[in-house]
Design a protein around this motif. Structure first.
Motif, PDB file in Angstrom:
ATOM      1  N   ASN A 204       0.792  -1.185  -0.055  1.00 50.68           N
ATOM      2  CA  ASN A 204       0.138  -0.109  -0.019  1.00 50.68           C
ATOM      3  C   ASN A 204       0.787   1.350  -0.078  1.00 50.68           C
ATOM      4  O   ASN A 204       0.154   2.338  -0.181  1.00 50.68           O
ATOM      5  N   GLY A 207       1.495   2.016  -3.771  1.00 51.08           N
ATOM      6  CA  GLY A 207       0.321   2.288  -4.651  1.00 51.08           C
ATOM      7  C   GLY A 207      -0.336   0.925  -5.500  1.00 51.08           C
ATOM      8  O   GLY A 207      -1.326   0.780  -5.290  1.00 51.08           O
ATOM      9  N   TYR A 562       4.301  15.661  12.569  1.00 53.56           N
ATOM     10  CA  TYR A 562       3.815  16.049  11.269  1.00 53.56           C
ATOM     11  C   TYR A 562       4.589  16.899  10.280  1.00 53.56           C
ATOM     12  O   TYR A 562       5.170  18.039  10.857  1.00 53.56           O
ATOM     13  N   TYR A 564       4.532  18.913   6.921  1.00 52.83           N
ATOM     14  CA  TYR A 564       3.570  19.435   5.757  1.00 52.83           C
ATOM     15  C   TYR A 564       4.144  19.064   4.384  1.00 52.83           C
ATOM     16  O   TYR A 564       5.376  19.627   4.321  1.00 52.83           O
ATOM     17  N   ASN A 569      -0.334  23.888   4.077  1.00 48.41           N
ATOM     18  CA  ASN A 569      -0.457  22.977   5.511  1.00 48.41           C
ATOM     19  C   ASN A 569      -1.690  21.782   5.263  1.00 48.41           C
ATOM     20  O   ASN A 569      -1.911  21.312   6.294  1.00 48.41           O
ATOM     21  N   ARG A 570      -2.184  21.778   3.927  1.00 47.65           N
ATOM     22  CA  ARG A 570      -3.352  20.881   4.089  1.00 47.65           C
ATOM     23  C   ARG A 570      -2.840  19.353   3.711  1.00 47.65           C
ATOM     24  O   ARG A 570      -3.710  18.388   3.974  1.00 47.65           O
ATOM     25  N   TYR A 572       0.072  16.304   3.996  1.00 52.91           N
ATOM     26  CA  TYR A 572       1.101  16.240   4.974  1.00 52.91           C
ATOM     27  C   TYR A 572       1.553  14.803   5.283  1.00 52.91           C
ATOM     28  O   TYR A 572       0.982  13.890   4.362  1.00 52.91           O
TER      29      TYR A 572
ATOM     30  N   ARG B  24      -1.753  19.098  14.364  1.00 53.85           N
ATOM     31  CA  ARG B  24      -2.366  18.150  13.818  1.00 53.85           C
ATOM     32  C   ARG B  24      -3.381  18.709  12.766  1.00 53.85           C
ATOM     33  O   ARG B  24      -4.077  19.508  12.811  1.00 53.85           O
ATOM     34  N   PRO B  25      -3.346  18.355  11.495  1.00 54.90           N
ATOM     35  CA  PRO B  25      -4.168  18.781  10.332  1.00 54.90           C
ATOM     36  C   PRO B  25      -5.438  18.082  10.405  1.00 54.90           C
ATOM     37  O   PRO B  25      -5.641  17.456  11.302  1.00 54.90           O
ATOM     38  N   GLY B  26      -6.515  18.754   9.829  1.00 53.63           N
ATOM     39  CA  GLY B  26      -7.732  18.178   9.824  1.00 53.63           C
ATOM     40  C   GLY B  26      -7.776  16.808   9.533  1.00 53.63           C
ATOM     41  O   GLY B  26      -6.898  16.560   8.668  1.00 53.63           O
ATOM     42  N   PRO B  27      -8.657  16.022   9.864  1.00 55.23           N
ATOM     43  CA  PRO B  27      -8.911  14.812   9.377  1.00 55.23           C
ATOM     44  C   PRO B  27      -8.829  14.645   8.015  1.00 55.23           C
ATOM     45  O   PRO B  27      -9.448  15.353   7.159  1.00 55.23           O
ATOM     46  N   PRO B  28      -8.150  13.554   7.290  1.00 53.09           N
ATOM     47  CA  PRO B  28      -7.999  13.247   5.777  1.00 53.09           C
ATOM     48  C   PRO B  28      -9.584  12.973   5.426  1.00 53.09           C
ATOM     49  O   PRO B  28     -10.043  12.229   6.083  1.00 53.09           O
ATOM     50  N   GLU B  67     -12.267  17.176  -3.405  1.00 48.81           N
ATOM     51  CA  GLU B  67     -11.030  17.718  -3.748  1.00 48.81           C
ATOM     52  C   GLU B  67     -10.228  16.312  -4.269  1.00 48.81           C
ATOM     53  O   GLU B  67      -9.336  16.634  -5.191  1.00 48.81           O
ATOM     54  N   SER B  76      -4.748   4.119  -2.506  1.00 42.86           N
ATOM     55  CA  SER B  76      -3.519   4.444  -3.022  1.00 42.86           C
ATOM     56  C   SER B  76      -3.542   5.754  -3.645  1.00 42.86           C
ATOM     57  O   SER B  76      -4.381   6.130  -4.163  1.00 42.86           O
TER      58      SER B  76
END
Lengths: 636, 345
Positions: A204, A207, A562, A564, A569-570, A572, B24-28, B67, B76
């Motif tokens: 995984n 890919g 984390y 990024y 920063n979206r 990461y 910690r970023p927002g949940p994916p 998105e 993946s």
């Protein structure tokens, strides 16, 4: 000044006289270690790698040493692949690496691949945090790694040989012979390393489908080091170092690209010579270095290589005066000439750099206060670059407490690639410049056999005209785009104690770095006040070492937070925990020979992780090493 | 003295902790989304060598946006540099340039049903018959012939140098050559390069207008020398009918055409437009860049809505702006990293 020098001396003695007690004053007196020049401005955080750390990394490269021994985030592209260090939220270009006092960063790209620097090219390694451009010149913005191959006199004959075998067909051999008498010291060392670095990638991350093998990262490296030091008179010393190294690596693509056959050949020759005269009131020295570096890049098997070559000549003269007991003055002049050739340079760019530097240092009568001011002015190709200075002080306020403060102006001049690479190079780039400051406290206490040392450092740095390569309509080009504010807190705590014959060492290091862009470069730019990419906001590591009569067991656990991968920063990479275990045994010496054996298990938790996006790092892996040291002391 | 020092130490620590912030970023957003059949797909190239290409989706009916469709649906990453997407026969063909592959997906679930491999640097895919497509391959000096039933490369058409976009007319494929000064003509029945049309250097995009004529936009030679130009030719006679030279300082690219096939659009900083009957090139931007980094351009073939993407700094999520054919901004949404291509149903 005296204290850091002594500590470096002790560290070197420690690492080379492994197994001997550091408090063995007879030995320390007999073996003379020549300390390097000024190491750090007072108030700066300087971490000297101790003998244990160096002993742990007899077969490592500098990237691995920094990864495992410091909280500095090393951007590693995988085993054998490019590794660069970013201190305190800076970039790879903000880390200076000095070998025997000379900056060995490439004048072409302004950085150094730490994976190509075997730890054994130095017997003393110190990591200096924070800005020190006033001392080392352009580039020493986030931090500096100081490597020294210090000469020994009066040490007799010493032979040190080792070999290791590890996962990924990793084989390493090294040997060093040193003969030193009262007036002459000669050393010769050779090393060789090969690995196929065939990684099995877990499901995984790649890919497409099940377990994959990455089989295009083979690595070969070998080098030769020689040094000769002569004591001309009781006061004069002459020394030379020669270091040749070549490496041949396959450069693997990311896991989302088809397998490739890119290959990189690196060749470097580094020659240095230095002369020093020590007087009652003044020590004068002159040093010269010549570096010739080649990098040949093959995009694929059979493809025409892209050839790169740079040559650098550095000459430096300095004098250190002590006009009165509490006052030191340090004056120096440095001239650096660099030129380079590459397919991307229409003409061979050249650079002339003259630097004048001066430092003053005051030590109070009881030695509780050390303060200094230093200044440096460089002239680059006839143009003055930013004047830099640094001010620093250390005050012992209580027997167990020392406070530190440091402020400096820092800068980095653009590299040849930034200025001249075609297409894209921008000859109008300005130097990055800014201010950096540290406040720190060192707590140091001893209760019976327990020694605790804790250093807390708060830093703050603002850099303007931060150079960023951005794509244009047809090609990428660098511009002075960002203003970057970096600040944070570092802690470094160690505790040592004995339980009978059991020695226990405990270390905890933490880093909190916030490094943000402050300038909106376009209408929809969401990167303002966001963390720079690949700068972990939180990282830390802990180490527990146990020693019992020649046996030692060390476990380390590290956390990388984390990182990024987009400036908003979206996007990461997930944080990861890594654990390593090392076991070593050193039986009592057999006559003049000491043997040791070590076994390590890296990533014992089998963590799936990436330091860089889609660049897989090894899962659990092993290394077994043996070494032998022979020492015949010189006759008293 | 001691109290003061303790206070000082505490102050120092407080100073340090005051800079603490959440990392910690927002949940994916990794829930697979099944989309309708009335939306626009946006291919986001991602950064070369980073493997962060994604595909965004904008629903034309209700205005919602996803998105990334691919990673949640397949568990993946899509790959490195998604250059283009083509919808054909209820399949989506994602050309993933630096991964050297074309991924075939279900347009609604976005689950990959096949992967076509064996390319070196694929760019664009053009279906030329029900079961056959051509794929331009930048470094292969050849165009790959792909069987859309078996999803394999079945042949290759040698071409002189690099190739980019393709257009189909009169049973022939017309292919631009970014380093050449011609449009290549390929017989889709025999898969043979049969002719070429002399244009200026740097051919990139190619579109067919309401009169059946083909327009090709040439970027000129890098580093000056030859200025960019726009050419119109007749695909039946292969004769170049009109040529419009840009000033040497211009960098026009991303030629596209509206729903009625009578207005051309392209990017050169801002968005420019030109009616196919105009006798001169436009001099003023229809939608000025206004400190935005316009990177991708598409026009909805159903209603003429203009989609233009802002890649910002190329290392953050790009913004897609929507404009009416009259140039009124209708809204915007966030896409992936470097949104470059638009694929309309």
């Amino acid at each position: 000044m005296r204290r850091p020098l002594l500590s470096i001396g002790a560290c070197v003695a420690g690492s080379l006289l492994c197994g001997q007690s550091l408090t063995d004053t007879v030995l320390l007196r007999a073996v003379e270690v020549v300390a390097p020049r000024i190491t750090a401005t007072p108030g700066t955080k300087l971490v000297v790698m101790d003998s244990a750390a160096l002993a742990h990394h007899g077969f490592s490269d500098l990237g691995r040493l920094l990864t495992e021994e410091t909280p500095v985030f090393v951007k590693s592209y995988g085993p054998g692949g490019l590794a660069t260090a970013a201190f305190r939220g800076g970039s790879a270009f903000h880390t200076a690496v000095l070998w025997n006092g000379f900056n060995i960063g490439s004048p072409m790209n302004g950085q150094l691949d730490l994976s190509l620097l075997p730890v054994q090219v130095a017997n003393s390694i110190a990591v200096q945090y924070g800005g020190s451009t006033a001392l080392w010149g352009s580039g020493a913005v986030g931090g500096a790694v100081l490597l020294h191959a210090l000469p020994f006199f009066n040490d007799g004959l010493r032979v040190d040989a080792g070999l290791s075998i590890g996962s990924f067909a990793d084989l390493r051999q090294r040997v060093r012979v040193q003969r030193s008498g009262r007036r002459l010291s000669v050393g010769l060392a050779a090393y060789n390393a090969t690995a196929d670095n065939d990684l099995t990638l877990p499901r995984n991350t790649a890919g497409d489908g099940p377990d994959q093998h990455r089989a295009d990262a083979a690595f070969l490296q070998r080098g030769l080091l020689g040094d000769v030091h002569v004591r001309l008179t009781d006061r004069q010393r002459l020394g030379t170092h020669a270091w040749y190294q070549e490496s041949d690596r396959r450069i693997p693509p990311t896991t989302v690209e088809p397998p490739g056959s890119a290959r990189q050949l690196d060749q470097s020759l580094r020659l240095t010579a230095d002369w020093q005269r020590t007087g009652d009131r003044a020590t004068t020295s002159a040093r010269v270095a010549w570096f010739d570096e080649r990098l040949d890049w093959y995009a694929a098997d059979g493809a025409a290589p892209a050839l790169n070559r740079s040559r650098t000549l550095i000459a430096e003269a300095e004098t250190r005066l002590q006009p009165a007991r509490r006052h030191h003055v340090h004056l120096g002049l440095n001239g650096t000439y660099a030129r380079a050739a590459a397919d991307g340079y229409p003409q061979e760019p050249r650079q002339d750099r003259i630097a004048l530097f001066a430092a003053y240092r005051y030590t109070s009568g009881n030695e509780h206060l050390v303060a200094s001011a230093s200044a440096r002015q460089e002239v680059l190709d006839g143009h003055a670059v930013p004047f830099t200075f640094s001010l620093g002080a250390e005050q012992v306020v209580l027997r167990w407490l020392t406070l530190k403060a440091q402020a400096s102006k820092v800068y980095r001049t653009p590299s040849f690639n930034d200025l001249h690479w075609q297409p894209g190079g921008n000859p109008d780039l300005r130097s990055e410049q800014g201010y950096s400051g540290d406040l720190g406290a060192v707590l140091h206490r001893t209760w019976r056999s327990l020694t605790v040392r804790s250093e807390v450092t708060w830093f703050n740095r603002l850099i303007d005209d931060w150079i960023q390569w951005t794509p244009g309509p047809a090609y990428w080009s660098p511009r002075n785009l960002m203003q970057v504010w970096s600040r944070g807190v570092e802690t470094n705590t160690t505790a040592n104690f004995h339980l009978g014959r059991l020695g226990v060492q405990l270390a905890v290091l933490t880093d909190h770095v916030v490094s943000t862009n402050r300038i909106r470069t376009s209408a929809n730019d969401a990167s303002v006040d966001k963390q720079l990419i690949y700068v972990p906001m939180y990282s830390g590591r802990g180490r527990l070492g146990l020693n019992y009569q020649g046996y030692s067991l060390t476990g380390t656990l590290s956390y990388t937070g984390y990182r990024y991968t987009s400036t908003d920063n979206r996007a990461y990479l997930e944080p990861y925990w890594l654990a390593n275990v090392r076991f070593a045994y050193r039986p009592p010496p057999l006559k003049r020979c000491t043997f040791s054996i070590e076994a390590r298990c890296n990533n014992i938790l089998n963590t799936v992780y990436e330091a860089m996006l889609n660049r897989p790092m090894p899962m659990r892996n092993y290394q077994l090493g043996v070494s032998m040291q022979f020492h015949r002391p010189s006759k008293p | 003295m001691r109290t003061k020092l303790l206070l000082l130490c505490l102050a120092l620590l407080a100073l340090g902790s005051s800079s603490c912030r959440k990392d910690r970023p927002g949940p994916p957003d990794d829930t697979p989304v099944v989309v309708g059949s009335d939306g626009v797909y946006i291919t986001n190239e991602g950064n070369f060598g980073w493997g962060n290409a994604t595909v965004s989706y904008h629903d034309r009916t209700n205005g919602t946006t996803v998105e990334d469709l691919y990673a949640p649906a397949n568990g993946s990453a899509l790959g490195d540099v998604c250059q283009s997407m083509t919808l054909f026969n209820d399949r989506g063909y994602l050309v993933v340039n630096n991964s050297g592959k074309v991924v075939v997906v279900d347009p609604q679930t976005f689950v990959a049903t096949a992967t076509i491999t064996g390319f070196s640097s694929p760019r664009y895919l053009l279906p030329v018959s029900n079961g056959k497509a051509y794929v331009t391959d930048l470094f292969a000096d050849a165009i790959a012939v792909v069987d859309l039933v078996t999803n394999t490369i079945t042949g290759s058409i040698p071409v002189p140098g690099r190739t980019e976009e393709l257009a189909l007319a009169y049973g022939k494929a017309f292919v631009t050559a970014p380093e050449g000064d011609q449009v290549l003509v390929i017989d889709t029945a025999t898969d043979q390069l049969i002719d070429s049309i002399p244009v200026s250097i740097g051919g990139s995009s190619i579109r067919q207008d309401a009169n059946g004529r083909l327009w090709v936009l040439c970027g000129g030679s890098m580093g000056g020398g030859i200025a960019p130009a726009l050419h119109r030719f007749d695909p039946a006679t292969l004769a170049v009918e009109a040529s419009f030279a840009f000033p040497a300082s211009a960098s026009p690219w991303r030629l596209t055409i509206n729903d009625a096939h009578d207005v051309l659009y392209f990017l050169d900083g801002g968005v420019y437009r030109m009616a196919i009957h105009d006798s001169v090139l436009p001099t003023n931007a229809f939608i000025p860049a206004d400190n935005r980094n316009f990177y991708g351009l598409g026009v909805d073939p159903d209603n003429g809505t203009i989609y233009v993407s802002d890649a910002v700094d190329y290392v953050q999520h790009g913004v897609v702006l929507r404009y009416s054919p009259g140039g009124t901004e209708l809204g915007s949404f966030l896409a992936g990293i470097i949104p470059g291509g638009f694929c309309f149903p």
